[in-house]
Scaffold this motif. Structure first.
Motif, PDB file in Angstrom:
ATOM      1  N   THR A  38      46.254  40.268  24.522  1.00 56.81           N
ATOM      2  CA  THR A  38      47.403  39.812  25.290  1.00 56.81           C
ATOM      3  C   THR A  38      47.121  39.842  26.778  1.00 56.81           C
ATOM      4  OG1 THR A  38      48.276  42.071  25.323  1.00 56.81           O
ATOM      5  CG2 THR A  38      48.990  40.624  23.527  1.00 56.81           C
ATOM      6  N   ILE A 108      47.224  30.811  25.240  1.00 51.22           N
ATOM      7  CA  ILE A 108      48.467  31.566  25.388  1.00 51.22           C
ATOM      8  C   ILE A 108      48.198  33.018  25.045  1.00 51.22           C
ATOM      9  CG2 ILE A 108      50.855  31.787  24.626  1.00 51.22           C
ATOM     10  CD1 ILE A 108      50.755  28.872  23.771  1.00 51.22           C
ATOM     11  N   SER A 109      48.678  33.938  25.876  1.00 50.46           N
ATOM     12  CA  SER A 109      48.511  35.363  25.622  1.00 50.46           C
ATOM     13  C   SER A 109      49.886  36.000  25.480  1.00 50.46           C
ATOM     14  CB  SER A 109      47.745  36.033  26.777  1.00 50.46           C
ATOM     15  OG  SER A 109      46.430  35.535  26.854  1.00 50.46           O
ATOM     16  N   SER A 110      50.171  36.483  24.276  1.00 49.99           N
ATOM     17  CA  SER A 110      51.474  37.082  24.014  1.00 49.99           C
ATOM     18  C   SER A 110      51.375  38.011  22.824  1.00 49.99           C
ATOM     19  CB  SER A 110      52.513  35.986  23.745  1.00 49.99           C
ATOM     20  OG  SER A 110      53.699  36.530  23.220  1.00 49.99           O
ATOM     21  N   GLU A 111      51.969  39.204  22.929  1.00 52.12           N
ATOM     22  CA  GLU A 111      51.962  40.133  21.811  1.00 52.12           C
ATOM     23  C   GLU A 111      52.724  39.561  20.627  1.00 52.12           C
ATOM     24  OE1 GLU A 111      53.367  43.975  22.710  1.00 52.12           O
ATOM     25  OE2 GLU A 111      51.596  44.573  23.872  1.00 52.12           O
ATOM     26  N   THR A 112      53.842  38.919  20.893  1.00 43.50           N
ATOM     27  CA  THR A 112      54.654  38.349  19.813  1.00 43.50           C
ATOM     28  C   THR A 112      53.877  37.283  19.049  1.00 43.50           C
ATOM     29  OG1 THR A 112      56.681  38.735  21.090  1.00 43.50           O
ATOM     30  CG2 THR A 112      56.799  37.159  19.274  1.00 43.50           C
ATOM     31  N   SER A 114      50.664  36.990  18.933  1.00 42.36           N
ATOM     32  CA  SER A 114      49.553  37.650  18.251  1.00 42.36           C
ATOM     33  C   SER A 114      49.978  38.205  16.903  1.00 42.36           C
ATOM     34  CB  SER A 114      48.997  38.779  19.138  1.00 42.36           C
ATOM     35  OG  SER A 114      48.487  38.266  20.341  1.00 42.36           O
TER      36      SER A 114
END
Length: 335
Positions: A38, A108-112, A114
């Motif tokens: 992320t 795109i970098s996002s925990e959700t 991922s």
């Protein structure tokens, strides 16, 4: 059971004297597990991620054709084709998941995102493996209950197997999304982040259980075929042998399926049990990539070798059909 994956942290630039492989990199925190990162990425694209994306593209294209053929061909509604359609759908979703994971990792970098992506991949590959088990069960039933196989009861069994297959797969895929992940506790991470070690061990253990069950059913199928062959030898002039020739062909196909299935998935499943997150990520990539090849091989063995699917494919590509080449396979053992 599989997750597409990317390297956790940005790699440190090796000094001129270091003999590092192009596939490995050093991490500041010594965590070399694969990760849905992320954080902004400042390193070149990992060649392993490119190969996983290419594998996903081939998987998606192959299985999309199979799904389309089965969906738009009214005659392909027998139990065996329903199960083949389930397998192709699961592999299609897995291929799409590998592609999306590559895009999300580097765009795109996002925990959700991922968590959703890893859950999607877990559900897809679990459905693929479970569909292979369901097909094996169908092969066994087609031989053990040959006289009653083409009945409404068999179709009910198939629907129940599909319900169980996709229900369990969806449940396992939702576990990381619903909280069973290591984002808040990095020490519990597995070789595949954000899955915890206990989650990955559950998936690996489930795989071994399915593989053993498939081997057991295959052994029983071989016994049935040997018994049939003995009956044919005793009553050569009273029973047609075409069905049993097809049965032997089906058993050979099943042996190929089990061989490719084991060769593809066993290395990754074993490494899931013995690997630690501190191990170099190249080990995870090297065992994960062959596992995806099983989804490339599945449509070739199950679908494209079948006469009816070949006929439908010829109609789709050529827009023509020759009646003298049409014939219908009546036994799932021919698939």
């Amino acid at each position: 059971m599989n997750e597409s994956l990317v390297v956790n942290d940005s790699s440190a630039t090796p000094s001129p004297g270091e003999a590092l492989s192009w596939m490995e990199a050093e991490f500041p925190d010594q965590n070399s597990s694969l990760d849905f990162s992320t954080a902004p990425l400042d390193f070149p694209i990992n060649p392993w991620d490119i190969m996983l994306c290419m594998s996903g593209t081939v998987i998606a294209c192959e299985n999309a054709i199979v799904v389309a053929i089965i969906f738009y061909t009214p005659t392909l509604r027998t139990p065996m084709f329903v199960l083949i359609g389930s397998l192709a759908t699961a592999d299609l979703l897995a291929g799409m998941g590998l592609i999306l994971n590559f895009v999300f990792q580097y765009v795109i970098s996002s925990e959700t995102i991922s968590l959703i992506t890893v859950g999607f991949l877990v559900a897809s590959f679990t459905a693929s493996i479970s569909s292979l088990l369901a097909i094996t069960v169908d092969r066994y039933l087609s031989l053990y209950n040959a006289l009653t196989y083409f009945s409404e009861k068999t179709l009910q069994y198939v629907h129940l197997m599909l319900l169980g297959t996709w229900g369990v797969s969806l449940f396992l895929g939702l576990l990381p999304v619903l909280g069973w992940n290591c984002l808040d506790e990095p020490s519990s991470c597995s070789i595949v982040r954000p899955l915890t070690r206990s989650n990955l061990m559950l998936l690996a253990t489930s795989f071994f259980a399915i593989f053993i069950l498939m081997l057991t059913l295959y052994f029983k199928i071989c016994k049935i075929v040997c018994h049939h062959a003995h009956q044919i030898a005793l009553q050569q002039h009273f029973f047609a042998t075409s069905h049993y020739v097809a049965t032997k062909k089906g058993v050979s196909t099943l042996a190929i399926i089990l061989g490719t299935f084991g060769a593809s998935w066993l290395p990754f499943a074993i490494y899931c049990l013995v690997g630690e997150k501190e191990y170099p990520s190249v080990y995870t990539y090297a065992t994960l990539l062959p596992a995806t090849y099983n989804s490339i091989i599945n449509p070739i063995i199950y679908a494209y070798r079948n006469a009816e699917i070949q006929r439908s494919l010829y109609m789709l590509l050529c827009g023509c059909f020759q009646a003298n080449k049409a014939y219908r396979s009546r036994s799932p053992s021919e698939v």
